[in-house]
Design a protein around this motif. Structure first.
Motif, PDB file in Angstrom:
ATOM      1  N   ASN A   1     -19.798   6.664 -47.862  1.00 23.77           N
ATOM      2  CA  ASN A   1     -20.130   7.624 -46.821  1.00 23.77           C
ATOM      3  C   ASN A   1     -20.542   6.956 -45.523  1.00 23.77           C
ATOM      4  OD1 ASN A   1     -22.804   6.725 -47.141  1.00 23.77           O
ATOM      5  ND2 ASN A   1     -23.646   8.793 -47.059  1.00 23.77           N
ATOM      6  N   CYS A   2     -20.637   7.764 -44.488  1.00 24.05           N
ATOM      7  CA  CYS A   2     -21.333   7.460 -43.246  1.00 24.05           C
ATOM      8  C   CYS A   2     -22.453   8.482 -43.125  1.00 24.05           C
ATOM      9  CB  CYS A   2     -20.414   7.604 -42.027  1.00 24.05           C
ATOM     10  SG  CYS A   2     -19.365   6.191 -41.701  1.00 24.05           S
ATOM     11  N   SER A   3     -23.627   8.037 -42.718  1.00 26.54           N
ATOM     12  CA  SER A   3     -24.757   8.942 -42.580  1.00 26.54           C
ATOM     13  C   SER A   3     -25.537   8.579 -41.323  1.00 26.54           C
ATOM     14  CB  SER A   3     -25.673   8.841 -43.807  1.00 26.54           C
ATOM     15  OG  SER A   3     -26.787   9.682 -43.683  1.00 26.54           O
ATOM     16  N   THR A   4     -25.970   9.607 -40.584  1.00 27.72           N
ATOM     17  CA  THR A   4     -26.719   9.350 -39.357  1.00 27.72           C
ATOM     18  C   THR A   4     -27.565  10.570 -39.009  1.00 27.72           C
ATOM     19  OG1 THR A   4     -26.510   8.537 -37.080  1.00 27.72           O
ATOM     20  CG2 THR A   4     -24.919  10.209 -37.793  1.00 27.72           C
ATOM     21  N   GLY A   5     -28.232  10.505 -37.863  1.00 28.49           N
ATOM     22  CA  GLY A   5     -29.063  11.616 -37.427  1.00 28.49           C
ATOM     23  C   GLY A   5     -28.231  12.705 -36.791  1.00 28.49           C
ATOM     24  N   ALA A   6     -28.541  13.960 -37.125  1.00 30.09           N
ATOM     25  CA  ALA A   6     -27.782  15.085 -36.582  1.00 30.09           C
ATOM     26  C   ALA A   6     -27.964  15.225 -35.077  1.00 30.09           C
ATOM     27  CB  ALA A   6     -28.210  16.375 -37.278  1.00 30.09           C
ATOM     28  N   SER A   7     -29.025  14.677 -34.539  1.00 30.07           N
ATOM     29  CA  SER A   7     -29.236  14.742 -33.091  1.00 30.07           C
ATOM     30  C   SER A   7     -28.324  13.777 -32.340  1.00 30.07           C
ATOM     31  CB  SER A   7     -30.700  14.416 -32.764  1.00 30.07           C
ATOM     32  OG  SER A   7     -31.022  13.100 -33.194  1.00 30.07           O
ATOM     33  N   ARG A   8     -27.754  12.833 -33.077  1.00 33.75           N
ATOM     34  CA  ARG A   8     -26.901  11.819 -32.462  1.00 33.75           C
ATOM     35  C   ARG A   8     -25.464  12.278 -32.328  1.00 33.75           C
ATOM     36  NH1 ARG A   8     -24.155   7.124 -34.989  1.00 33.75           N
ATOM     37  NH2 ARG A   8     -23.562   5.754 -33.267  1.00 33.75           N
ATOM     38  N   ILE A   9     -24.987  13.067 -33.281  1.00 34.25           N
ATOM     39  CA  ILE A   9     -23.584  13.474 -33.277  1.00 34.25           C
ATOM     40  C   ILE A   9     -23.439  14.807 -34.001  1.00 34.25           C
ATOM     41  CG2 ILE A   9     -23.069  12.223 -35.419  1.00 34.25           C
ATOM     42  CD1 ILE A   9     -20.307  11.546 -34.225  1.00 34.25           C
ATOM     43  N   ALA A  10     -22.555  15.657 -33.511  1.00 24.18           N
ATOM     44  CA  ALA A  10     -22.302  16.943 -34.161  1.00 24.18           C
ATOM     45  C   ALA A  10     -21.498  16.715 -35.437  1.00 24.18           C
ATOM     46  CB  ALA A  10     -21.531  17.862 -33.222  1.00 24.18           C
ATOM     47  N   GLN A  11     -21.652  17.630 -36.375  1.00 20.77           N
ATOM     48  CA  GLN A  11     -21.003  17.458 -37.669  1.00 20.77           C
ATOM     49  C   GLN A  11     -19.483  17.377 -37.544  1.00 20.77           C
ATOM     50  OE1 GLN A  11     -21.632  20.637 -40.498  1.00 20.77           O
ATOM     51  NE2 GLN A  11     -21.319  19.268 -42.247  1.00 20.77           N
ATOM     52  N   ASP A  12     -18.877  18.260 -36.750  1.00 21.97           N
ATOM     53  CA  ASP A  12     -17.417  18.241 -36.628  1.00 21.97           C
ATOM     54  C   ASP A  12     -16.919  16.957 -35.970  1.00 21.97           C
ATOM     55  OD1 ASP A  12     -18.438  18.855 -34.141  1.00 21.97           O
ATOM     56  OD2 ASP A  12     -17.016  20.469 -33.725  1.00 21.97           O
ATOM     57  N   GLU A  13     -17.714  16.411 -35.037  1.00 20.36           N
ATOM     58  CA  GLU A  13     -17.344  15.151 -34.396  1.00 20.36           C
ATOM     59  C   GLU A  13     -17.492  13.985 -35.375  1.00 20.36           C
ATOM     60  OE1 GLU A  13     -16.174  12.634 -31.115  1.00 20.36           O
ATOM     61  OE2 GLU A  13     -15.865  14.709 -31.704  1.00 20.36           O
TER      62      GLU A  13
ATOM     63  N   SER B   1     -23.813  13.734 -42.802  1.00 21.60           N
ATOM     64  CA  SER B   1     -23.031  12.673 -43.434  1.00 21.60           C
ATOM     65  C   SER B   1     -21.646  13.183 -43.796  1.00 21.60           C
ATOM     66  CB  SER B   1     -23.739  12.156 -44.694  1.00 21.60           C
ATOM     67  OG  SER B   1     -23.838  13.183 -45.662  1.00 21.60           O
ATOM     68  N   VAL B   2     -20.760  12.233 -44.036  1.00 21.05           N
ATOM     69  CA  VAL B   2     -19.418  12.548 -44.508  1.00 21.05           C
ATOM     70  C   VAL B   2     -19.051  11.481 -45.538  1.00 21.05           C
ATOM     71  CG1 VAL B   2     -18.326  11.285 -42.608  1.00 21.05           C
ATOM     72  CG2 VAL B   2     -17.021  13.016 -43.864  1.00 21.05           C
ATOM     73  N   ALA B   3     -18.380  11.899 -46.612  1.00 20.46           N
ATOM     74  CA  ALA B   3     -18.075  10.992 -47.713  1.00 20.46           C
ATOM     75  C   ALA B   3     -16.668  11.219 -48.236  1.00 20.46           C
ATOM     76  CB  ALA B   3     -19.089  11.168 -48.848  1.00 20.46           C
ATOM     77  N   VAL B   4     -16.095  10.164 -48.809  1.00 19.69           N
ATOM     78  CA  VAL B   4     -14.774  10.239 -49.438  1.00 19.69           C
ATOM     79  C   VAL B   4     -14.835   9.533 -50.788  1.00 19.69           C
ATOM     80  CG1 VAL B   4     -13.576  10.269 -47.217  1.00 19.69           C
ATOM     81  CG2 VAL B   4     -13.940   8.084 -48.404  1.00 19.69           C
ATOM     82  N   PRO B   5     -13.912   9.858 -51.692  1.00 19.38           N
ATOM     83  CA  PRO B   5     -13.878   9.183 -52.988  1.00 19.38           C
ATOM     84  C   PRO B   5     -13.190   7.823 -52.899  1.00 19.38           C
ATOM     85  CG  PRO B   5     -12.159  10.836 -52.888  1.00 19.38           C
ATOM     86  CD  PRO B   5     -12.935  10.962 -51.612  1.00 19.38           C
ATOM     87  N   VAL B   6     -13.536   6.971 -53.851  1.00 17.18           N
ATOM     88  CA  VAL B   6     -12.840   5.693 -54.045  1.00 17.18           C
ATOM     89  C   VAL B   6     -12.139   5.768 -55.395  1.00 17.18           C
ATOM     90  CG1 VAL B   6     -13.077   3.209 -54.339  1.00 17.18           C
ATOM     91  CG2 VAL B   6     -14.534   4.406 -52.693  1.00 17.18           C
TER      92      VAL B   6
ATOM     93  N   VAL C   1     -17.051  14.134 -38.608  1.00 17.64           N
ATOM     94  CA  VAL C   1     -15.891  14.201 -39.497  1.00 17.64           C
ATOM     95  C   VAL C   1     -14.638  13.688 -38.783  1.00 17.64           C
ATOM     96  CG1 VAL C   1     -14.362  15.748 -40.770  1.00 17.64           C
ATOM     97  CG2 VAL C   1     -16.840  16.081 -40.888  1.00 17.64           C
ATOM     98  N   ARG C   2     -14.430  14.122 -37.551  1.00 20.56           N
ATOM     99  CA  ARG C   2     -13.223  13.744 -36.809  1.00 20.56           C
ATOM    100  C   ARG C   2     -13.138  12.238 -36.598  1.00 20.56           C
ATOM    101  NH1 ARG C   2     -11.352  12.454 -31.926  1.00 20.56           N
ATOM    102  NH2 ARG C   2     -13.436  12.403 -30.993  1.00 20.56           N
ATOM    103  N   THR C   3     -14.255  11.602 -36.278  1.00 21.12           N
ATOM    104  CA  THR C   3     -14.228  10.186 -35.910  1.00 21.12           C
ATOM    105  C   THR C   3     -14.481   9.238 -37.083  1.00 21.12           C
ATOM    106  OG1 THR C   3     -16.567  10.311 -35.286  1.00 21.12           O
ATOM    107  CG2 THR C   3     -14.931  10.660 -33.543  1.00 21.12           C
ATOM    108  N   ARG C   4     -15.251   9.666 -38.069  1.00 22.00           N
ATOM    109  CA  ARG C   4     -15.604   8.767 -39.170  1.00 22.00           C
ATOM    110  C   ARG C   4     -14.670   8.870 -40.368  1.00 22.00           C
ATOM    111  NH1 ARG C   4     -18.702   8.496 -34.696  1.00 22.00           N
ATOM    112  NH2 ARG C   4     -20.824   7.689 -35.099  1.00 22.00           N
ATOM    113  N   LEU C   5     -14.090  10.042 -40.572  1.00 15.28           N
ATOM    114  CA  LEU C   5     -13.251  10.240 -41.757  1.00 15.28           C
ATOM    115  C   LEU C   5     -12.088   9.253 -41.823  1.00 15.28           C
ATOM    116  CD1 LEU C   5     -12.812  11.866 -44.316  1.00 15.28           C
ATOM    117  CD2 LEU C   5     -11.562  13.567 -42.963  1.00 15.28           C
ATOM    118  N   PRO C   6     -11.353   9.018 -40.726  1.00 18.65           N
ATOM    119  CA  PRO C   6     -10.251   8.038 -40.808  1.00 18.65           C
ATOM    120  C   PRO C   6     -10.734   6.638 -41.191  1.00 18.65           C
ATOM    121  CG  PRO C   6     -10.040   9.394 -38.836  1.00 18.65           C
ATOM    122  CD  PRO C   6     -11.393   9.689 -39.402  1.00 18.65           C
ATOM    123  N   LEU C   7     -11.896   6.239 -40.670  1.00 14.38           N
ATOM    124  CA  LEU C   7     -12.440   4.918 -40.985  1.00 14.38           C
ATOM    125  C   LEU C   7     -12.829   4.821 -42.454  1.00 14.38           C
ATOM    126  CD1 LEU C   7     -14.743   4.416 -37.861  1.00 14.38           C
ATOM    127  CD2 LEU C   7     -12.488   3.407 -38.262  1.00 14.38           C
TER     128      LEU C   7
END
Length: 265
Positions: A220-232, A203-208, A234-240
């Motif tokens: 946050n966004c949370s999903t299965g680790a088998s679906r996406i690598a942690q660095d990916e 998962s990756v999370a940001v403050p409000v 962060v790269r794709t979900r953090l801006p959203l």
């Protein structure tokens, strides 16, 4: 220690402590177990329990006490009065729709995070969460974000009370290590966690924030680790998530009832 307001009702505090002692691992308890869980004397615990039985919030079956559905009135009253779904739901939904990940908002509650809203993924993951779900803050991305932005006074209180339970081999259980992580998280402005609350979860999370820079919640966004690598992730979900956090901040500024409720948290 902060001096209590002279209007403070210790009896009410004890009663609420009794209600909150029931949880997933202890859904039903005998009097002695309630007393032990709350650090109250058996006599005080008994009076609290019998009062709640009379009010319909607790039922006694044999020697065991358990909560009734009537306690949901408290949570539903907050959700109805604060209209949290109408304020933040569309922004969490947009994150979920763009990523396929579950998306949530939570606040800090004691040593835990407390979910206020949750948009689930259609995919099966091992973590079941919903409104009212609690998880230990130290093992979650939203929890660590909220801990990172605590006031100095609250941070001292947290580390005095917190028991950093191990859930996996990667769960941080050292207070010194956690303190250093929180410094880094505050510098970065986000937190990502892999396999700390349970194996296979990332998962990756940001403050409000509010308009004055106070942290109100975390998303946050949370999903299965088998679906996406942690660095990916962060790269794709953090801006959203950052966009969603800004949108929620703006929405909260237009909804003072919920804003003030979160500020008091």
């Amino acid at each position: 220690m902060k001096e209590k307001n002279p209007e403070y009702l210790t009896t009410l505090e004890r009663g609420l402590t009794v209600l909150r002692s029931f949880n997933k691992s202890q859904p039903e308890m005998q009097l002695s177990e309630v007393a032990a869980a709350t650090n109250l004397s058996p006599a005080v615990a008994r009076r609290c329990l019998n009062t709640f039985v009379e009010l319909g919030y607790v039922v006694k079956v044999g020697k065991k006490f358990l909560l009734t559905p009537e306690v949901l009135v408290f949570g539903s009253a907050f959700l109805a009065s604060a209209s949290i779904d109408s304020v933040v739901g569309e922004h969490l939904q947009r994150v979920r729709d763009e990523t396929g990940d579950s998306s949530s908002i939570s606040v800090l509650s004691g040593e835990d995070i407390l979910y206020l809203a949750h948009i689930p993924t259609n995919r099966h993951i091992r973590l079941n969460a919903g409104v009212g779900t609690r998880f230990p803050a130290h093992a979650t991305s939203m929890g660590k974000v909220l801990l990172a932005y605590m006031t100095e006074t609250r941070a001292v209180e947290y580390f005095e009370r917190a028991e950093l339970k191990r859930f996996t081999d990667l769960t941080v259980t050292s207070k010194d290590t956690l303190k250093q992580q929180l410094i880094d998280i505050k510098k970065k402005g986000y937190c990502s966690v892999l396999n700390e609350l349970d194996y296979g979860l990332v998962s990756v999370a940001v403050p409000v924030f509010d308009d004055n820079g106070n942290v109100l919640a975390a998303i946050n966004c949370s999903t299965g680790a088998s679906r996406i690598a942690q660095d990916e992730l962060v790269r794709t979900r953090l801006p959203l998530l950052k966009v969603a956090a800004k949108d929620i901040q703006y929405a909260l500024s237009k909804w003072p009832i919920l804003l003030h409720s979160l500020l008091k948290n």
